[in-house]
Design an enzyme around this catalytic site. Structure first.
Site, PDB file in Angstrom:
ATOM      1  N   GLY A 139       0.628  -1.279   0.010  1.00 11.63           N
ATOM      2  CA  GLY A 139      -0.077   0.115   0.121  1.00 11.63           C
ATOM      3  C   GLY A 139       0.610   1.345   0.116  1.00 11.63           C
ATOM      4  O   GLY A 139       0.189   2.242  -0.217  1.00 11.63           O
ATOM      5  N   THR A 199       3.135   4.743   0.915  1.00  2.94           N
ATOM      6  CA  THR A 199       2.797   5.849   1.646  1.00  2.94           C
ATOM      7  C   THR A 199       1.467   5.918   1.847  1.00  2.94           C
ATOM      8  O   THR A 199       1.222   6.205   3.012  1.00  2.94           O
ATOM      9  CB  THR A 199       3.560   6.819   1.066  1.00  2.94           C
ATOM     10  N   THR A 250       8.475   3.067  -6.936  1.00  2.00           N
ATOM     11  CA  THR A 250       8.979   3.223  -5.670  1.00  2.00           C
ATOM     12  C   THR A 250       8.589   4.376  -4.962  1.00  2.00           C
ATOM     13  O   THR A 250       9.045   4.821  -3.869  1.00  2.00           O
ATOM     14  CB  THR A 250      10.724   3.332  -5.769  1.00  2.00           C
ATOM     15  N   GLY A 259       5.003  25.044   5.329  1.00  2.81           N
ATOM     16  CA  GLY A 259       4.202  24.762   4.318  1.00  2.81           C
ATOM     17  C   GLY A 259       2.933  24.671   4.083  1.00  2.81           C
ATOM     18  O   GLY A 259       2.260  23.613   4.895  1.00  2.81           O
ATOM     19  N   GLY A 260       2.133  25.429   3.570  1.00  2.00           N
ATOM     20  CA  GLY A 260       0.837  25.466   3.631  1.00  2.00           C
ATOM     21  C   GLY A 260       0.203  24.975   2.589  1.00  2.00           C
ATOM     22  O   GLY A 260      -1.074  25.102   2.046  1.00  2.00           O
ATOM     23  N   LEU A 273      -2.029  21.460   5.845  1.00  2.00           N
ATOM     24  CA  LEU A 273      -3.358  21.956   6.307  1.00  2.00           C
ATOM     25  C   LEU A 273      -3.970  20.931   6.904  1.00  2.00           C
ATOM     26  O   LEU A 273      -4.762  21.039   8.098  1.00  2.00           O
ATOM     27  CB  LEU A 273      -4.037  22.613   5.141  1.00  2.00           C
ATOM     28  N   GLU A 306       3.750  29.698   5.515  1.00  2.00           N
ATOM     29  CA  GLU A 306       3.795  29.436   3.700  1.00  2.00           C
ATOM     30  C   GLU A 306       4.347  30.690   2.952  1.00  2.00           C
ATOM     31  O   GLU A 306       4.179  31.789   3.273  1.00  2.00           O
ATOM     32  CB  GLU A 306       2.188  29.180   3.294  1.00  2.00           C
ATOM     33  N   ASP A 366       4.335   8.250  -8.203  1.00  3.94           N
ATOM     34  CA  ASP A 366       5.238   9.515  -7.549  1.00  3.94           C
ATOM     35  C   ASP A 366       6.630   9.415  -8.118  1.00  3.94           C
ATOM     36  O   ASP A 366       7.248  10.752  -8.061  1.00  3.94           O
ATOM     37  CB  ASP A 366       5.446   9.460  -6.088  1.00  3.94           C
ATOM     38  N   HIS A 380     -33.192  15.981  -4.659  1.00  3.42           N
ATOM     39  CA  HIS A 380     -33.558  16.994  -3.666  1.00  3.42           C
ATOM     40  C   HIS A 380     -33.930  16.176  -2.376  1.00  3.42           C
ATOM     41  O   HIS A 380     -34.715  15.251  -2.228  1.00  3.42           O
ATOM     42  CB  HIS A 380     -34.697  18.011  -3.974  1.00  3.42           C
TER      43      HIS A 380
END
Lengths: 121, 528
Positions: B80, B82, B185, B222-223, B228, B245, B356, B507
């Site tokens: 699985g 990260t 990886t 880091g924002g 966050l 940030e 990634d 609705h």
């Protein structure tokens, strides 16, 4: 029902459904830059590698995927001979490692030199 | 004769240095590594995948389903990657449970529910998180078995173009040969220069989901989405969270500026503090706490922030350490990404990279799409990923979600566009839920009305964006015919936004806000 029909005549939805997934008849398998690549180009090494590499026949020839559609769809023989073109020669040391000569081990050398006696030493 | 007496292969097996040059092996040492003959000691796989994260495991299952002989190498000990182990999944467990706690503390009274003696049992909250994670990772192991995927627990490294050496977790080594190899990886958190990550005081997202106690003060460098989300969790549980940030807006560059501003307001109301256009100049973690020096990005007065815990969330970088890329001569670009072509092939065509570790946004669902496409390239010769229709979601409360382009990107590209918005405060379901913060924002082409981007901040935004992604995906398929309808007199409403707006939405649901925002791009919303 008629009201719907009238509406439908006037309106043409722009959504186009993709339909059943089919493999396009012509696919260009030559390497291009990946759509998410920031540089939008491939480094030299891609072309250089293909120029040099031979893998189940030369790499830069058109793949058989488009005609066969799947792996093993065409016999390997259809790729043509793997022999070099006339005027081009492969050196044994340029072939994949499994075709190259194996090195002698020290034990084997000694065995030959001693007529096999070293095996019993 | 003596060949039988002296099994040459056995005497040669201890590995000599592996040659770094690849295709042809003029190096004499290379010869000794092979047995005489053509057969290798283990059967050759059709596909070996290095990395059992979302890209890797999805590719493995898909390849198994296609009947390929496939093995997946994973060094973590659980599948699985990260996402499942230390990313999306555990953080969503904490986000959900901390939100419940926060809601009971601050919100249930007005709903007529009085709860006394509410407190956090962090240990139990972490246990709940671990239950979710282990259930899901074991589920993948089951799927591997079901689809005949061989699962090799160990660290893989390229020995040559077709061979991966695996250092097994349980001790020992093995090698796997394969016709095709996928590199998946993944990525790792980018460290902040000057701060040593110990995952206790100075943490990445991995440490942020495993803190032993609620810190009094937390600084988030880091924002972006990770900062966050994790900032929200600890802020809800009682920490005083300050987000620093560098850019002028939160949420990273993909988030629409208007949505980012609204989100920042909402999060500020929940107790988080923000320092935008601010850079961290230095950090000191030698004392009991951590000191972080910050100053305005364009230069200005320096300020020192004290914190018990500093979360470094400045982004992630591809992870290829120890993979032996040098052994096969594969290069990475300046950001460490493996360079690939449109079919995910590296320069060595039977080695592909997905997820990634290569180009594109570092998102699990993008990795999943790539995994399926890459296996399809292998088995069918054709695969497809639409990089223009990959949604992003931030799971704060309210959630933020978007797909396609944002206003600032369109402005920069000089595209003429129209905007339609609809606030959740005018949506009946949001009203009954007493959860009315946020808007839906549609951006469509001014000429053709084709949807260019959809941005939502509000309850359930993450689920709602699926409809927008679908609309964008189908829109993309009919490019070139986009202004087909503009030939018809006054039939300009026959457009993509109208396709959404003309579709009946139940609705009362939150998705009615989505429909009405679509309506607002070419006409007026009914309820606003």
């Amino acid at each position: 029902m008629n009201a719907t029909r009238v509406l439908l005549q006037q309106r043409q939805p722009m959504i186009r459904f993709l339909g059943k997934r089919t493999t396009p008849s012509h696919i260009d398998h030559t390497p291009h830059a990946h759509p998410a690549s920031p540089s939008g180009s491939l480094p030299e090494s891609f072309a250089a590698y293909r120029q040099k590499a031979q893998q189940h026949g030369p790499l830069n020839q058109r793949s058989s995927f488009s005609s066969s559609g799947h792996i093993g769809g065409r016999p390997g023989a259809s790729l043509g001979p793997v022999e070099p073109q006339s005027g081009v020669y492969f050196d044994r040391s340029e072939l994949p490692a499994r075709f190259q000569r194996l090195a002698w081990t020290q034990a084997e050398i000694e065995a030959v030199e001693s007529g096999g006696a070293s095996l019993f030493a | 004769m003596f060949r039988a007496a002296v099994p040459r292969a056995r005497s040669l097996l201890p590995a000599r240095p592996v040659p770094t040059s690849t295709f042809c092996a003029p190096n004499i040492y290379f010869q000794g590594r092979l047995r005489r003959g053509y057969a290798s000691d283990s059967e050759e796989k059709d596909l070996v995948i290095i990395g059992g994260g979302v890209a890797g495991y999805v590719a493995a299952i898909k390849a198994g389903q296609a009947g390929l002989k496939v093995a997946c190498i994973e060094k973590r000990g659980s599948l699985g990657g990260t996402c499942l182990n230390v990313g999306c999944i555990p953080s969503k467990s904490l986000l959900n449970n901390s939100h419940l706690y926060h809601q009971i503390l601050h919100d249930t009274k007005q709903r007529g529910i009085e709860v006394e003696g509410v407190s956090v049992n962090l240990k139990q909250m972490m246990k709940a998180k671990e239950t979710s994670v282990s259930g899901l990772t074991k589920g993948i192991e089951f799927l591997f078995k079901k689809n005949n995927v061989e699962y090799i627990k160990g660290t893989g490294a390229f020995q040559d173009e077709h061979t991966v050496a695996v250092n097994l977790i349980d001790g020992g080594e093995t090698t796997v040969r394969a016709k095709n190899i996928f590199i998946s990886t993944g990525s790792e958190a980018t460290p902040f220069p000057g701060l040593t990550i110990d995952e206790k005081k100075v943490i990445t997202s991995t440490g942020a989901i495993a803190l032993q106690e609620v810190p009094k003060k937390m600084v988030v460098i880091g924002g972006g989405i990770i900062g966050l989300e994790m900032g929200s969790v600890w802020s809800r549980l009682g920490a005083e969270v300050t987000v620093v940030e560098f850019l002028g807006q939160i949420g990273g560059p993909g988030m629409d500026a208007e949505i980012a501003k609204m989100t920042q307001k909402m999060l500020t109301k929940q107790g988080m503090k923000f320092k935008l256009n601010t850079k961290v100049t230095a950090g000191d973690d030698s004392g009991e706490g951590v000191k972080v020096n910050v100053e305005a990005a364009k230069g200005g007065k320096e300020e020192v922030l004290d914190a018990d815990v500093v979360l470094v969330a400045i982004g992630r970088r591809p992870y290829t350490a120890g993979l032996g890329l040098d052994n096969i001569g594969l290069e990475t670009d300046e950001r460490g990404r493996i360079v690939i072509d449109q079919e995910y092939r590296t320069k060595i065509p039977h080695i592909r990279a997905i997820g990634d570790v290569t180009f594109g946004p570092m998102l699990a669902h993008k990795a999943e799409e790539e995994a399926v496409a890459a296996v399809e390239y292998l088995t069918k010769g054709y695969g497809h990923v639409n990089y223009g229709a990959i949604p992003s979601v931030m799971y704060t409360h309210p959630e933020v979600a978007w797909v396609g382009q944002n206003e600032q990107e369109l402005k920069a590209a000089g595209v003429k566009y129209k905007v339609g918005t609809f606030p959740f405060s005018a949506n009946s379901r949001a009203k009954t839920n007493l959860d009315t913060e946020g808007i839906v924002k549609f951006i469509s082409d001014a000429n053709t009305d084709r949807i260019l981007g959809i941005h939502i901040v509000g309850p359930n935004a993450g689920e709602m964006i699926a409809e927008g992604t679908l609309a964008l995906e189908y829109g993309a398929s009919s490019e070139g015919k986009a202004d087909h309808s503009s030939n018809r007199l006054e039939k300009r409403e026959a457009d993509r936004a109208a396709d959404v707006a003309r579709t009946s939405h139940a609705h009362p649901t939150l998705s009615e806000a989505f429909k009405e925002a679509a309506m607002a791009t070419y006409d007026k919303a009914i309820h606003y």
